[in-house]
Design an enzyme around this catalytic site. Structure first.
Site, mmCIF file in Angstrom:
data_model
loop_
_atom_site.group_PDB
_atom_site.id
_atom_site.type_symbol
_atom_site.label_atom_id
_atom_site.label_comp_id
_atom_site.label_asym_id
_atom_site.label_seq_id
_atom_site.Cartn_x
_atom_site.Cartn_y
_atom_site.Cartn_z
ATOM 1 N N VAL A 247 6.497 -2.628 7.721
ATOM 2 C CA VAL A 247 6.362 -1.177 7.791
ATOM 3 C C VAL A 247 7.244 -0.567 6.712
ATOM 4 O O VAL A 247 8.428 -0.889 6.611
ATOM 5 C CB VAL A 247 6.756 -0.640 9.182
ATOM 6 C CG1 VAL A 247 6.664 0.884 9.208
ATOM 7 C CG2 VAL A 247 5.870 -1.241 10.258
ATOM 8 N N LYS A 248 6.655 0.326 5.912
ATOM 9 C CA LYS A 248 7.396 0.944 4.812
ATOM 10 C C LYS A 248 8.065 2.238 5.288
ATOM 11 O O LYS A 248 7.412 3.117 5.833
ATOM 12 C CB LYS A 248 6.465 1.252 3.636
ATOM 13 C CG LYS A 248 5.936 0.019 2.942
ATOM 14 C CD LYS A 248 4.959 0.358 1.829
ATOM 15 C CE LYS A 248 5.660 0.814 0.579
ATOM 16 N NZ LYS A 248 4.707 0.962 -0.564
ATOM 17 N N ILE A 249 9.373 2.307 5.045
ATOM 18 C CA ILE A 249 10.152 3.502 5.348
ATOM 19 C C ILE A 249 10.881 3.920 4.075
ATOM 20 O O ILE A 249 11.555 3.095 3.452
ATOM 21 C CB ILE A 249 11.168 3.246 6.479
ATOM 22 C CG1 ILE A 249 10.447 2.900 7.786
ATOM 23 C CG2 ILE A 249 12.077 4.455 6.675
ATOM 24 C CD1 ILE A 249 11.371 2.550 8.935
ATOM 25 N N THR B 16 0.851 -1.186 0.000
ATOM 26 C CA THR B 16 0.000 0.000 0.000
ATOM 27 C C THR B 16 0.888 1.237 0.000
ATOM 28 O O THR B 16 2.087 1.176 0.268
ATOM 29 C CB THR B 16 -0.903 0.048 1.248
ATOM 30 O OG1 THR B 16 -0.064 0.211 2.403
ATOM 31 C CG2 THR B 16 -1.724 -1.213 1.387
ATOM 32 N N ILE C 271 2.484 -1.282 5.196
ATOM 33 C CA ILE C 271 1.852 0.006 5.482
ATOM 34 C C ILE C 271 2.958 1.034 5.670
ATOM 35 O O ILE C 271 4.012 0.732 6.240
ATOM 36 C CB ILE C 271 0.938 -0.057 6.724
ATOM 37 C CG1 ILE C 271 0.140 1.237 6.862
ATOM 38 C CG2 ILE C 271 1.735 -0.356 7.986
ATOM 39 C CD1 ILE C 271 -0.966 1.158 7.908
#
Length: 369
Positions: A139-141, A44, A108
């Site tokens: 977790v997207k960074i 996403t 996300i």
């Protein structure tokens, strides 16, 4: 199962869907894609969530609950998006279990406004991890300079990370180093490093879009002959870098201790130029182990006419790929400038989408009063 999608999976490419909405989840569409189209993950981003919330009525009940609770816009965005991700994680859990945690992943993103704030990114990554509370979350960074330090710290804390917005080979090297350093720190802290996973999302089509624009402005035969070649060359060299780093002594030592590799993920694989084959960023980037996260239109195109003819279209192409980028430089295009422009634009585009998401949520909260 579709033969072409099955062949792609058999070649070691994990197919992830680059889209998520409550409509997909509750209508059974996502389950159908898992069962019949070899989809083993979901990604996403703010653009995807903004579209989902503006298009769908399935959020109305939760919006009313948030209004009743007096939630502000930031809290509402957090609650709405994490619920979708929780539900998608639950649907993906059998895949997660079947693949030993390699796939069945749902991503996300930390809000893009924090892309240049290391400490705030670290805090938000933990908040998202704790809120979703699913073992198959990523977790997207973003891989900004400030993001790289946050990636290392989050990995060290045992949080699985999808590193996003990678365009430059040097930045990819830094991302791999951050992952390895984070795993080393997690190991020293006594964490089970076998449970820590990461993918490095290397963006593809946007490279061609930017370089092609510059090639066309130059207009020489030499320049025009390079259109549509730089993005695949860049991604292939990213895979070479992955192979080098995880076969080197440092990488091998961690793998022996139970760590996982940080798989390359091909992002932005929807073809922007109608003159190019619509499956080129899939067909030309087949390698094990990689992830290709596709918008549904690309997934359907691959299922219909993808050219999955061999198990590997990457290995053995590195000299040719270097030659492409050298020829791009020779006609006067700066690689370093292009990738920095793309990183800056990537953060800016997601920041704009986040603002649209907040505006949409604010409107929905107002209507729910």
């Amino acid at each position: 199962m579709n033969d072409r999608l099955q062949a792609l999976s058999d070649a070691g490419v994990s197919i992830w869907l680059d889209d998520l909405s409550r409509e997909r989840i509750e209508s059974g569409n996502l389950s159908e894609l898992i069962a019949g189209s070899n989809v083993v993950g979901v990604t996403t981003n703010p653009t995807i969530f903004a579209k989902a919330l503006s298009d769908g009525e399935r959020y109305n009940e939760q919006v009313r609950e948030l209004v009743a609770a007096g939630a502000d816009v930031e809290t509402a965005v957090f609650e709405l998006t994490t619920r979708d991700v929780q539900e998608a994680c639950d649907l993906m859990l059998p895949v997660f279990d079947r693949t030993g945690g390699v796939d069945g992943r749902v991503s996300i993103e930390v809000e893009p406004a924090l892309a240049h704030d290391t400490e705030a990114t670290i805090r938000r990554a933990k908040e998202l991890h704790d809120k979703v509370a699913r073992p198959n979350l990523l977790v997207k960074i973003p891989a900004t300079r400030e993001g790289v330090a946050a990636i290392e710290a989050s990995i060290a804390a045992g949080i699985s990370i999808n590193v996003t917005l990678i365009f430059a080979l040097q930045r990819h090297r830094e991302v791999i180093d951050a992952y390895l350093s984070g795993v080393e720190r997690a190991k020293q802290a006594g964490l089970d490093i076998s449970t820590i996973h990461s993918v490095a999302s290397f963006f593809v089509s946007r490279v061609d879009t930017e370089i092609d624009k510059r090639l066309e402005a130059i207009g020489s035969d030499e320049a025009l002959a390079l259109r549509g070649k730089a993005a695949v060359a860049n991604a292939r060299l990213a895979f070479e870098l992955y192979q080098q780093e995880f076969s080197a002594e440092r990488g091998r030592a961690l793998l022996t201790a139970g760590a996982n590799t940080q798989r390359p993920l091909w992002a932005s694989t929807g073809v922007k130029d109608p003159d190019y084959p619509d499956t080129m960023y899939v067909d030309d980037l087949i390698a094990k182990p990689t992830v290709n996260t596709m918008p549904e239109a690309t997934l359907r195109a691959v299922a219909d006419h993808g050219k999955v003819l061999v198990d590997d279209t990457v290995s053995g192409t590195y000299d040719e790929s270097r030659d492409v980028l050298e020829r791009v430089a020779a006609v006067g295009i700066s690689y370093d400038e292009v990738v920095q422009v793309l990183e800056d634009e990537g953060v800016e585009k997601f920041d704009k989408s986040w603002a649209e998401l907040e505006t949409t949520v604010a409107s929905e909260l107002e209507k729910g009063k």
